[in-house]
Design a protein around this motif. Structure first.
Motif, PDB file in Angstrom:
ATOM      1  N   ASP A 146       0.868  -1.163   0.000  1.00 11.60           N
ATOM      2  CA  ASP A 146       0.000   0.000   0.000  1.00 11.60           C
ATOM      3  C   ASP A 146       0.903   1.209   0.000  1.00 11.60           C
ATOM      4  OD1 ASP A 146      -2.329   1.490   2.363  1.00 11.60           O
ATOM      5  OD2 ASP A 146      -1.792   2.001   0.316  1.00 11.60           O
ATOM      6  N   THR A 147       1.005   1.850  -1.141  1.00 18.28           N
ATOM      7  CA  THR A 147       1.939   2.968  -1.247  1.00 18.28           C
ATOM      8  C   THR A 147       1.266   4.303  -0.967  1.00 18.28           C
ATOM      9  OG1 THR A 147       1.495   3.092  -3.605  1.00 18.28           O
ATOM     10  CG2 THR A 147       3.410   1.802  -2.920  1.00 18.28           C
ATOM     11  N   SER A 148      -0.029   4.275  -0.679  1.00 17.82           N
ATOM     12  CA  SER A 148      -0.750   5.536  -0.565  1.00 17.82           C
ATOM     13  C   SER A 148      -0.230   6.432   0.544  1.00 17.82           C
ATOM     14  CB  SER A 148      -2.230   5.256  -0.355  1.00 17.82           C
ATOM     15  OG  SER A 148      -2.399   4.473   0.809  1.00 17.82           O
ATOM     16  N   SER A 149       0.272   5.862   1.634  1.00 13.33           N
ATOM     17  CA  SER A 149       0.685   6.719   2.742  1.00 13.33           C
ATOM     18  C   SER A 149       2.191   6.964   2.776  1.00 13.33           C
ATOM     19  CB  SER A 149       0.252   6.074   4.059  1.00 13.33           C
ATOM     20  OG  SER A 149       0.901   4.832   4.196  1.00 13.33           O
ATOM     21  N   SER A 150       2.936   6.346   1.863  1.00 16.91           N
ATOM     22  CA  SER A 150       4.380   6.447   1.987  1.00 16.91           C
ATOM     23  C   SER A 150       5.020   7.269   0.873  1.00 16.91           C
ATOM     24  CB  SER A 150       4.985   5.045   1.988  1.00 16.91           C
ATOM     25  OG  SER A 150       4.736   4.447   0.743  1.00 16.91           O
ATOM     26  N   LYS A 151       4.213   7.926   0.047  1.00 23.15           N
ATOM     27  CA  LYS A 151       4.788   8.665  -1.082  1.00 23.15           C
ATOM     28  C   LYS A 151       5.252  10.035  -0.623  1.00 23.15           C
ATOM     29  CE  LYS A 151       2.378   6.208  -4.651  1.00 23.15           C
ATOM     30  NZ  LYS A 151       1.474   6.224  -5.770  1.00 23.15           N
ATOM     31  N   GLU A 152       6.549  10.241  -0.724  1.00 24.50           N
ATOM     32  CA  GLU A 152       7.115  11.500  -0.287  1.00 24.50           C
ATOM     33  C   GLU A 152       8.544  11.625  -0.785  1.00 24.50           C
ATOM     34  OE1 GLU A 152       8.854  10.274   4.016  1.00 24.50           O
ATOM     35  OE2 GLU A 152       6.729  10.670   3.901  1.00 24.50           O
ATOM     36  N   LEU A 153       9.140  12.777  -0.526  1.00 27.02           N
ATOM     37  CA  LEU A 153      10.559  12.955  -0.796  1.00 27.02           C
ATOM     38  C   LEU A 153      11.290  12.352   0.401  1.00 27.02           C
ATOM     39  CD1 LEU A 153      12.390  14.165  -2.913  1.00 27.02           C
ATOM     40  CD2 LEU A 153      12.395  16.286  -1.616  1.00 27.02           C
ATOM     41  N   PHE A 154      11.999  11.274   0.143  1.00 23.60           N
ATOM     42  CA  PHE A 154      12.565  10.469   1.217  1.00 23.60           C
ATOM     43  C   PHE A 154      14.056  10.743   1.337  1.00 23.60           C
ATOM     44  CE2 PHE A 154      14.114   6.772   3.349  1.00 23.60           C
ATOM     45  CZ  PHE A 154      13.076   6.319   4.139  1.00 23.60           C
ATOM     46  N   ASN A 155      14.516  11.159   2.506  1.00 22.93           N
ATOM     47  CA  ASN A 155      15.945  11.393   2.722  1.00 22.93           C
ATOM     48  C   ASN A 155      16.580  10.066   3.168  1.00 22.93           C
ATOM     49  OD1 ASN A 155      18.514  12.058   3.569  1.00 22.93           O
ATOM     50  ND2 ASN A 155      17.887  14.049   4.396  1.00 22.93           N
ATOM     51  N   PRO A 212      17.919  -1.755   1.701  1.00 23.39           N
ATOM     52  CA  PRO A 212      16.446  -1.728   1.683  1.00 23.39           C
ATOM     53  C   PRO A 212      15.907  -0.592   2.559  1.00 23.39           C
ATOM     54  CG  PRO A 212      17.226  -3.492   3.118  1.00 23.39           C
ATOM     55  CD  PRO A 212      18.456  -2.807   2.567  1.00 23.39           C
ATOM     56  N   PHE A 213      14.901   0.108   2.052  1.00 22.70           N
ATOM     57  CA  PHE A 213      14.214   1.142   2.832  1.00 22.70           C
ATOM     58  C   PHE A 213      12.744   0.768   2.871  1.00 22.70           C
ATOM     59  CE2 PHE A 213      18.087   3.318   1.815  1.00 22.70           C
ATOM     60  CZ  PHE A 213      18.322   4.124   2.925  1.00 22.70           C
ATOM     61  N   ALA A 261      17.381   3.882  -7.275  1.00 19.13           N
ATOM     62  CA  ALA A 261      16.324   3.566  -6.299  1.00 19.13           C
ATOM     63  C   ALA A 261      15.235   2.787  -7.021  1.00 19.13           C
ATOM     64  CB  ALA A 261      15.749   4.839  -5.689  1.00 19.13           C
ATOM     65  N   MET A 262      15.035   1.531  -6.630  1.00 13.94           N
ATOM     66  CA  MET A 262      14.053   0.667  -7.286  1.00 13.94           C
ATOM     67  C   MET A 262      12.895   0.376  -6.345  1.00 13.94           C
ATOM     68  SD  MET A 262      16.662  -1.986  -9.144  1.00 13.94           S
ATOM     69  CE  MET A 262      17.977  -1.834  -7.921  1.00 13.94           C
ATOM     70  N   SER A 263      11.698   0.418  -6.890  1.00 12.19           N
ATOM     71  CA  SER A 263      10.500   0.121  -6.103  1.00 12.19           C
ATOM     72  C   SER A 263      10.520  -1.330  -5.634  1.00 12.19           C
ATOM     73  CB  SER A 263       9.262   0.351  -6.969  1.00 12.19           C
ATOM     74  OG  SER A 263       8.106  -0.102  -6.293  1.00 12.19           O
ATOM     75  N   VAL A 264       9.947  -1.569  -4.466  1.00  9.51           N
ATOM     76  CA  VAL A 264       9.814  -2.950  -3.965  1.00  9.51           C
ATOM     77  C   VAL A 264       8.627  -3.658  -4.605  1.00  9.51           C
ATOM     78  CG1 VAL A 264      10.841  -2.369  -1.736  1.00  9.51           C
ATOM     79  CG2 VAL A 264       8.353  -2.341  -1.982  1.00  9.51           C
ATOM     80  N   LYS A 265       7.806  -2.924  -5.360  1.00 12.40           N
ATOM     81  CA  LYS A 265       6.584  -3.511  -5.931  1.00 12.40           C
ATOM     82  C   LYS A 265       6.894  -4.273  -7.203  1.00 12.40           C
ATOM     83  CE  LYS A 265       2.705  -1.348  -6.413  1.00 12.40           C
ATOM     84  NZ  LYS A 265       1.665  -0.319  -6.666  1.00 12.40           N
ATOM     85  N   CYS A 266       6.520  -5.541  -7.205  1.00 13.68           N
ATOM     86  CA  CYS A 266       6.659  -6.349  -8.409  1.00 13.68           C
ATOM     87  C   CYS A 266       5.775  -5.750  -9.501  1.00 13.68           C
ATOM     88  CB  CYS A 266       6.234  -7.784  -8.113  1.00 13.68           C
ATOM     89  SG  CYS A 266       6.316  -8.878  -9.529  1.00 13.68           S
ATOM     90  N   THR A 267       6.300  -5.726 -10.724  1.00 15.62           N
ATOM     91  CA  THR A 267       5.533  -5.130 -11.830  1.00 15.62           C
ATOM     92  C   THR A 267       4.477  -6.086 -12.390  1.00 15.62           C
ATOM     93  OG1 THR A 267       7.318  -5.790 -13.316  1.00 15.62           O
ATOM     94  CG2 THR A 267       7.322  -3.508 -12.498  1.00 15.62           C
ATOM     95  N   HIS A 268       4.396  -7.290 -11.831  1.00 12.49           N
ATOM     96  CA  HIS A 268       3.322  -8.195 -12.269  1.00 12.49           C
ATOM     97  C   HIS A 268       2.014  -7.784 -11.600  1.00 12.49           C
ATOM     98  CE1 HIS A 268       1.193 -12.287 -12.037  1.00 12.49           C
ATOM     99  NE2 HIS A 268       0.971 -11.786 -13.222  1.00 12.49           N
ATOM    100  N   ILE A 312      20.752  14.576  -5.251  1.00 15.31           N
ATOM    101  CA  ILE A 312      21.688  14.628  -4.132  1.00 15.31           C
ATOM    102  C   ILE A 312      21.927  16.095  -3.808  1.00 15.31           C
ATOM    103  CG2 ILE A 312      24.011  14.026  -3.322  1.00 15.31           C
ATOM    104  CD1 ILE A 312      23.770  11.514  -5.087  1.00 15.31           C
ATOM    105  N   GLU A 313      21.460  16.465  -2.634  1.00 16.10           N
ATOM    106  CA  GLU A 313      21.555  17.866  -2.209  1.00 16.10           C
ATOM    107  C   GLU A 313      22.286  17.946  -0.885  1.00 16.10           C
ATOM    108  OE1 GLU A 313      17.632  19.654  -2.264  1.00 16.10           O
ATOM    109  OE2 GLU A 313      17.205  18.683  -4.194  1.00 16.10           O
ATOM    110  N   LYS A 314      23.323  18.779  -0.869  1.00 14.32           N
ATOM    111  CA  LYS A 314      24.164  18.932   0.330  1.00 14.32           C
ATOM    112  C   LYS A 314      24.644  17.575   0.836  1.00 14.32           C
ATOM    113  CE  LYS A 314      21.876  23.196   1.644  1.00 14.32           C
ATOM    114  NZ  LYS A 314      20.925  23.858   2.505  1.00 14.32           N
ATOM    115  N   GLY A 315      24.969  16.709  -0.096  1.00 22.46           N
ATOM    116  CA  GLY A 315      25.502  15.398   0.262  1.00 22.46           C
ATOM    117  C   GLY A 315      24.463  14.379   0.683  1.00 22.46           C
ATOM    118  N   GLU A 316      23.186  14.766   0.719  1.00 20.62           N
ATOM    119  CA  GLU A 316      22.115  13.858   1.132  1.00 20.62           C
ATOM    120  C   GLU A 316      21.441  13.248  -0.106  1.00 20.62           C
ATOM    121  OE1 GLU A 316      21.189  13.396   4.406  1.00 20.62           O
ATOM    122  OE2 GLU A 316      22.500  14.934   5.265  1.00 20.62           O
ATOM    123  N   VAL A 317      21.165  11.957  -0.017  1.00 17.17           N
ATOM    124  CA  VAL A 317      20.477  11.261  -1.111  1.00 17.17           C
ATOM    125  C   VAL A 317      18.968  11.389  -0.888  1.00 17.17           C
ATOM    126  CG1 VAL A 317      20.107   9.058  -2.279  1.00 17.17           C
ATOM    127  CG2 VAL A 317      22.372   9.618  -1.348  1.00 17.17           C
TER     128      VAL A 317
END
Ligand code: FES
Length: 152
Positions: free
Chosen positions: A33-42, A56-57, A74-81, A126-131
């Protein structure tokens, strides 16, 4: 206790329906369920990631791979099937889907069906050394190419 034919068939159907329900429940639990986790992730400092390693994140629902040349993907954990969560395969460096056995290589490309396209990727900056991984914008792709990598 004596069972007549009708009761016997009814019981068999109930058992079969129960088994099917267990499998449906199991599949549903492993869906993302990706609905609550979509964001700019540091993900952290770029120089804290070793080359040729996979990170893994689970909260961001992606794998961050740093390749030998230092590039990040950065690859999604969701299988494309059908969207089950894939597992990293430490032997191959790729990914396996537990639901219908699709396999992906270390770039997220399909090695075996039923999936037909690579794992989606997320834009990295990559901003200020952060991914920073933008999980709001999954990118579909037909294959891997080096332009998908991001460098510090
Ligand atoms: S959901 Fe991954 S192979 Fe079907």
């Amino acid at each position: 206790m004596k069972l007549n034919r009708r009761k016997f068939i009814k019981r068999i159907l109930i058992v079969a329906a129960s088994i099917e329900a267990v499998f449906l429940l199991k599949d549903g639990v492993s869906k993302v369920d990706t609905s609550s986790s979509k964001e700019l992730f540091n993900a952290g400092k770029a120089d804290s990631f070793e080359k040729n390693k996979l990170y893994p994140f689970s909260t961001g629902q992606f794998f961050l791979k740093r390749f030998e040349d230092g590039g990040f993907l950065a690859m999604s954990v969701k299988c494309t099937h059908l969207g089950c969560v894939v597992n990293a395969n430490s032997k191959t460096g790729g990914f396996n889907c537990p639901c219908h056995a699709s396999q992906f290589n270390k770039f997220g490309e399909v090695l075996s069906a039923p999936a037909t396209r690579p794992l989606d990727i997320f834009p990295i900056s990559i901003e200020k050394g952060e991914v920073l991984v933008d999980t709001r914008k999954p990118v579909k792709r037909s294959s891997y190419n080096k332009s998908q990598l991001t460098y510090a």
